[in-house]
Design a protein around this motif. Structure first.
Motif, PDB file in Angstrom:
ATOM      1  N   LYS A 160      12.672 -60.998   2.447  1.00  0.00           N
ATOM      2  CA  LYS A 160      13.477 -60.550   1.314  1.00  0.00           C
ATOM      3  C   LYS A 160      12.664 -59.624   0.414  1.00  0.00           C
ATOM      4  O   LYS A 160      11.466 -59.813   0.226  1.00  0.00           O
ATOM      5  N   LYS A 166      15.466 -70.234  14.304  1.00  0.00           N
ATOM      6  CA  LYS A 166      15.575 -71.665  14.003  1.00  0.00           C
ATOM      7  C   LYS A 166      14.812 -72.527  14.995  1.00  0.00           C
ATOM      8  O   LYS A 166      14.784 -73.750  14.875  1.00  0.00           O
ATOM      9  N   GLU A 226      12.010 -69.597   3.178  1.00  0.00           N
ATOM     10  CA  GLU A 226      13.205 -69.175   2.448  1.00  0.00           C
ATOM     11  C   GLU A 226      13.305 -67.662   2.321  1.00  0.00           C
ATOM     12  O   GLU A 226      14.373 -67.130   1.999  1.00  0.00           O
ATOM     13  N   ASP A 227      12.201 -66.966   2.552  1.00  0.00           N
ATOM     14  CA  ASP A 227      12.191 -65.512   2.399  1.00  0.00           C
ATOM     15  C   ASP A 227      12.513 -64.766   3.698  1.00  0.00           C
ATOM     16  O   ASP A 227      12.658 -63.538   3.689  1.00  0.00           O
ATOM     17  N   SER A 233       9.585 -60.513  -2.168  1.00  0.00           N
ATOM     18  CA  SER A 233       8.830 -61.713  -1.781  1.00  0.00           C
ATOM     19  C   SER A 233       7.372 -61.357  -1.535  1.00  0.00           C
ATOM     20  O   SER A 233       7.030 -60.198  -1.265  1.00  0.00           O
ATOM     21  N   SER A 284      12.751 -71.559  10.477  1.00  0.00           N
ATOM     22  CA  SER A 284      13.375 -72.206   9.318  1.00  0.00           C
ATOM     23  C   SER A 284      14.861 -72.405   9.596  1.00  0.00           C
ATOM     24  O   SER A 284      15.451 -71.701  10.416  1.00  0.00           O
ATOM     25  N   ASP A 285      15.455 -73.345   8.900  1.00  0.00           N
ATOM     26  CA  ASP A 285      16.887 -73.627   9.078  1.00  0.00           C
ATOM     27  C   ASP A 285      17.756 -72.495   8.550  1.00  0.00           C
ATOM     28  O   ASP A 285      18.894 -72.321   8.990  1.00  0.00           O
ATOM     29  N   THR A 286      17.238 -71.726   7.607  1.00  0.00           N
ATOM     30  CA  THR A 286      18.031 -70.669   6.990  1.00  0.00           C
ATOM     31  C   THR A 286      17.692 -69.276   7.491  1.00  0.00           C
ATOM     32  O   THR A 286      18.410 -68.320   7.205  1.00  0.00           O
ATOM     33  N   GLY A 287      16.588 -69.139   8.214  1.00  0.00           N
ATOM     34  CA  GLY A 287      16.140 -67.824   8.655  1.00  0.00           C
ATOM     35  C   GLY A 287      16.711 -67.418   9.997  1.00  0.00           C
ATOM     36  O   GLY A 287      17.521 -68.131  10.600  1.00  0.00           O
ATOM     37  N   ASN A 289       6.861 -67.881   3.226  1.00  0.00           N
ATOM     38  CA  ASN A 289       7.812 -68.873   2.744  1.00  0.00           C
ATOM     39  C   ASN A 289       9.082 -68.793   3.592  1.00  0.00           C
ATOM     40  O   ASN A 289       9.737 -67.749   3.632  1.00  0.00           O
TER      41      ASN A 289
END
Length: 322
Positions: free
Chosen positions: A126, A312, A137-138, A129, A306-309, A135
């Motif tokens: 992102k 997975k 989340e990024d 970042s 990551s679960d959001t990236g 991270n």
């Protein structure tokens, strides 16, 4: 000693040495950077002409300083005698950030161009970042079409004489080839006797893409590395019978596979030893023994899951090429 060279598919008139010095680090302390400048100068003195860096390594400025010193003390006449590779990191993997990222790297190295510019990893971070703090989340998906189109512009402008990728699978390369006007010249990946990349090498060869092997000795000292190369009994046996080191056997094997080798020794004696792989060869029997070694990818990329990236699982990153 003259290192063999190859011509890339990019049309770059300058040949690329098949053996070079990688300048990667996760911790560019002042002490490391000082030792790296010394190692680059020693490598140039020994005959090395290819150097591999990246914005993520934070060694570009030090490489530029080493090049300036090499010219000023007469080790080389000009920067044009060297083949310099750098890579764009995740925070700049956006269509409108590729050219500015390369321009910054050139300013840091005090160069007018790089010989090769690579996408370091097939993912973006992102905007805003911290590029050096991974991270989960990024992490976001990369728009490969816009990024690669911008990479092509870098080559068209002459700021990068050739362009390529790193850590790309067959599938991810195919995604680029589906629209590219300039195909990747290089795919730089983990490759060594314990992870021989047979499928990827075959695919890249069929598409005119050269493989560059990083971690050719398994990166045993890294947090993700493996000792499967340097502690291989098969390689030890071959080394003993030929009066060579295990490292030399592994590097010679890579050379015989027709790939480019990126090594990381900052020790003059090791730099010398790595140059001593070109005047002898492995027998057919020795090559078959190495081909039969158990295979295991060491760099799985867990830090990118990551679960959001976009990735997975490890299978997502490597498209099942495990």
């Amino acid at each position: 000693m003259a290192i063999p060279e190859i011509i890339l598919s990019s049309g770059n008139a300058k040949a690329m040495p098949v053996l070079g010095l990688g300048l990667g680090t996760l911790d560019p302390t002042p002490e490391f950077l000082t030792s790296m400048i010394k190692a680059v100068l020693e490598a140039i003195e020994l005959g090395y002409r290819m150097f591999d860096t990246a914005s993520f390594y934070r060694t570009e400025e030090a490489l530029g300083e080493a090049i300036s010193q090499a010219i000023s003390c007469g080790l080389i006449k000009s920067r044009d005698e060297l083949f310099i590779t750098s890579k764009i990191w995740l925070n700049d993997n956006y269509g409108d950030r590729v050219l500015p990222a390369l321009q910054k790297s050139l300013r840091d190295m005090k160069l007018d161009y790089v010989d090769q510019y690579l996408i370091h990893f097939p993912m973006s971070m992102k905007a805003g970042s911290n590029p050096f703090r991974l991270n989960p989340e990024d992490f976001v998906p990369m728009d490969i079409k816009s990024v690669w189109t911008a990479m092509e512009e870098c080559q068209t402008l002459g700021l990068a004489k050739s362009i390529g990728v790193s850590n790309f699978t067959c599938k991810k390369i195919a995604d680029i080839l589906a629209f590219a006007k300039i195909p990747p010249a290089i795919n730089q990946v983990e490759m060594n006797p314990a992870w021989q990349q047979g499928k990827l090498r075959e695919y890249c060869q069929a598409n005119g893409i050269k493989i560059a092997a990083y971690s050719p000795l398994g990166a045993a000292g890294a947090f993700w590395g493996t000792k499967d190369v340097l502690e291989s009994k098969v390689l030890m046996g071959i080394a003993e019978s030929k009066g060579k080191s295990v490292a030399q056997i592994a590097l010679r094997w890579a050379y015989e596979q027709g790939v480019i080798i990126v090594t990381k020794p900052h020790n003059k004696e090791r730099l010398k030893q790595n140059l001593e792989i070109f005047e002898w060869g492995l027998s057919e029997e020795e090559s078959m023994k190495i081909a039969a070694l158990p295979q295991r990818r060491a760099g799985l990329g867990h830090m990118f899951i990551s679960d959001t990236g976009p990735f997975k699982s490890v299978e997502d990153i490597w498209d099942g090429e495990l």
